[in-house]
Scaffold this active site. Structure first.
Site, PDB file in Angstrom:
ATOM      1  N   ASN A 383      -7.058  -7.252  38.047  1.00  0.00           N
ATOM      2  CA  ASN A 383      -7.138  -5.813  37.781  1.00  0.00           C
ATOM      3  C   ASN A 383      -6.997  -5.513  36.288  1.00  0.00           C
ATOM      4  OD1 ASN A 383      -7.210  -3.038  39.094  1.00  0.00           O
ATOM      5  ND2 ASN A 383      -5.386  -2.862  37.809  1.00  0.00           N
ATOM      6  N   ASP A 384      -5.852  -5.881  35.704  1.00  0.00           N
ATOM      7  CA  ASP A 384      -5.598  -5.511  34.314  1.00  0.00           C
ATOM      8  C   ASP A 384      -6.595  -6.136  33.349  1.00  0.00           C
ATOM      9  OD1 ASP A 384      -3.435  -4.042  35.186  1.00  0.00           O
ATOM     10  OD2 ASP A 384      -2.036  -5.713  34.930  1.00  0.00           O
ATOM     11  N   VAL A 385      -7.051  -7.367  33.634  1.00  0.00           N
ATOM     12  CA  VAL A 385      -7.915  -8.072  32.667  1.00  0.00           C
ATOM     13  C   VAL A 385      -9.345  -7.548  32.688  1.00  0.00           C
ATOM     14  CG1 VAL A 385      -6.515 -10.171  32.724  1.00  0.00           C
ATOM     15  CG2 VAL A 385      -8.436  -9.908  34.316  1.00  0.00           C
ATOM     16  N   ALA A 424       0.392  -4.138  34.947  1.00  0.00           N
ATOM     17  CA  ALA A 424       0.547  -3.148  33.882  1.00  0.00           C
ATOM     18  C   ALA A 424       0.907  -1.774  34.426  1.00  0.00           C
ATOM     19  CB  ALA A 424      -0.728  -3.057  33.055  1.00  0.00           C
TER      20      ALA A 424
END
Length: 457
Positions: A383-385, A424
């Protein structure tokens, strides 16, 4: 009685040091990593044997007993640990190394009157204790024995500053007096500093702190080499400290943040928050059969693996899906973010375990420009990347972090358990874009269903 004279001892230490350097060079590539690991182990074995043959040891049965107990405990743990638990294993071994260096320094205090050696002892006590306590907290966070969110309470910066000042005072007193009680005080202050250093760190930043603590352990071991007059220990500790420092800076750069910002960002309210809030905004979801149609009639598919894939142990299914698509004449690649999973190289090892060819693993800088040519980007548990907020939202905790440009693909498919944000703690706007489809469920189960549907096309 020693068997080797100083000349042979120095020569064997030199050979062991060269083996350590060759090991680091081997670990630079997935193709040579296994060989590099074996070379490093050979260097460590040579160093231990050289010590037994060159130094006068009065307690050989106790030493052999300690080695036997450590081997009996560590070998089964290392063999049985899951790939998803490797960061925890690294944190545990790192903490043990720092703690051992601190204990050795404490025992040597009574055997020296040299102020420089006492200075090395004080340094080892403080840094080793920080590494031990900090690693214990990171282990607890990764193992979810405590919250992974930043732990900050009123007055923490003041308490941290007071602990560090007191540690400097106690360390100075240890150097001047050689007092064992003051050394114990310094040890306790180091443990407190390690805890207070890691508590405010949360979310995806924990692996970076593990790398930093690994560098601390290397420095403590190098100082132990000065205390014991052992050149090989000095060289090995310096190599670990230097490589750990370089890795820490590389990981921080990959996340788009500074090391100081990671450690002290929570004091200013700027670190990752690890929110667990679930969005209620509408998204487009599909069945495994619909996703299979998207994949099966594409010309190029890029798979983006994340921690969700590792947790679900879905790497073998992902590899099998890639082969099934390739049999249909579809080009398939895996896009690897520098911090995909929870450690650098985590995804590479995981996919290598599933026999995915190295040629199909592409680093972020290599694959980003190719997303424009992809018909489908299949994001599995990441998700965050891939979150565009890293580029567009200046107030975001991940702002500035380089991401995989999956939004450039014609279609984006997310395999997710739920709409819960990643580490995050922020929403991913890409989930709500018209070209995005979500398939909810455990990553391995979803991949298995998609694979079956692709084979049935």
């Amino acid at each position: 009685m020693s068997i080797l004279d100083p000349t042979w001892t120095g020569l064997l230490y030199l050979v062991a040091a060269v083996l350590f350097i060759l090991a680091l060079m081997g670990l630079n590539s997935p193709r040579t990593a296994r060989r590099g690991n074996l070379v490093g182990a050979a260097g460590a074995l040579l160093g231990v044997v050289t010590v037994f043959l060159s130094a006068r040891l009065d307690n050989i049965p106790w030493i052999l007993g300690a080695i036997a107990v450590g081997s009996v405990v560590a070998a089964p743990v290392a063999r049985r640990v899951k790939m998803t638990q490797m960061p925890q294993l690294v944190a545990a071994f790192n903490g043990v190394g720092g703690g051992a260096a601190a204990l050795v320094a404490l025992l040597e205090l009574a055997h020296t009157e040299d102020a420089w050696v006492r200075l090395a002892i004080a340094f080892t006590l403080l840094v080793g204790a920080v590494s031990f306590a900090g690693s214990a907290v990171t282990f607890a966070k990764l193992q979810e024995l405590m919250t992974t969110r930043p732990v900050v309470f009123p007055g923490l910066p003041v308490i941290m500053g007071a602990v560090l000042l007191a540690a400097v005072g106690a360390g100075t007193a240890v150097v001047l007096t050689g007092s064992l009680p003051l050394a114990l005080v310094l040890l306790v202050l180091g443990l407190a500093a390690g805890i207070f250093l890691v508590l405010p760190v949360g979310g995806a930043d924990v692996p970076i702190v593990i790398s930093l603590l690994n560098a601390f352990t290397g420095l403590a071991v190098a100082a132990s080499g000065l205390v014991l007059g052992n050149v090989l220990l000095l060289v090995a500790g310096t190599l670990v400290g230097a490589s750990g420092t370089i890795l820490t800076r590389a990981m921080a750069a990959a996340m788009g943040r500074s090391v100081a910002g990671i450690l002290f960002g929570a004091f200013r309210g700027g670190s990752t928050a690890g929110s667990t809030a679930v969005s209620e905004r509408p998204v487009r979801s599909s069945s495994a059969e619909d996703v299979a149609v998207l994949l099966g009639y594409a010309q190029r598919v890029i798979i983006v693996p994340g921690y969700g894939l590792a947790v679900a142990q879905g790497q073998h299914t992902a590899a099998e899906l890639a082969k099934a698509l390739q049999l249909r004449g579809i080009q398939v690649d895996f896009a690897i973010h520098p911090v995909a999973g929870r450690m650098p190289g985590h995804m590479n090892v995981l996919l290598a375990e599933a026999n995915v060819p190295y040629e199909e693993l592409k680093e972020m800088t290599e694959i980003n420009s190719e997303f424009k040519t992809a018909d489908v980007a299949l994001v599995v548990g990441a998700n965050d990347v891939v979150n565009p907020a890293a580029k567009t939202s200046s107030g975001s905790p991940i702002y500035g972090m380089p991401i995989l440009e999956v939004g450039d693909a014609r279609q984006v498919v997310f395999l997710k358990r739920s709409m819960r944000p990643g580490f995050a703690g922020i929403e991913n706007e890409l989930l709500y874009e018209p070209q995005t489809t979500l398939l909810f469920g455990d990553a391995k189960d979803s991949l298995t269903k998609v694979l079956g549907a692709v084979k049935a096309l």
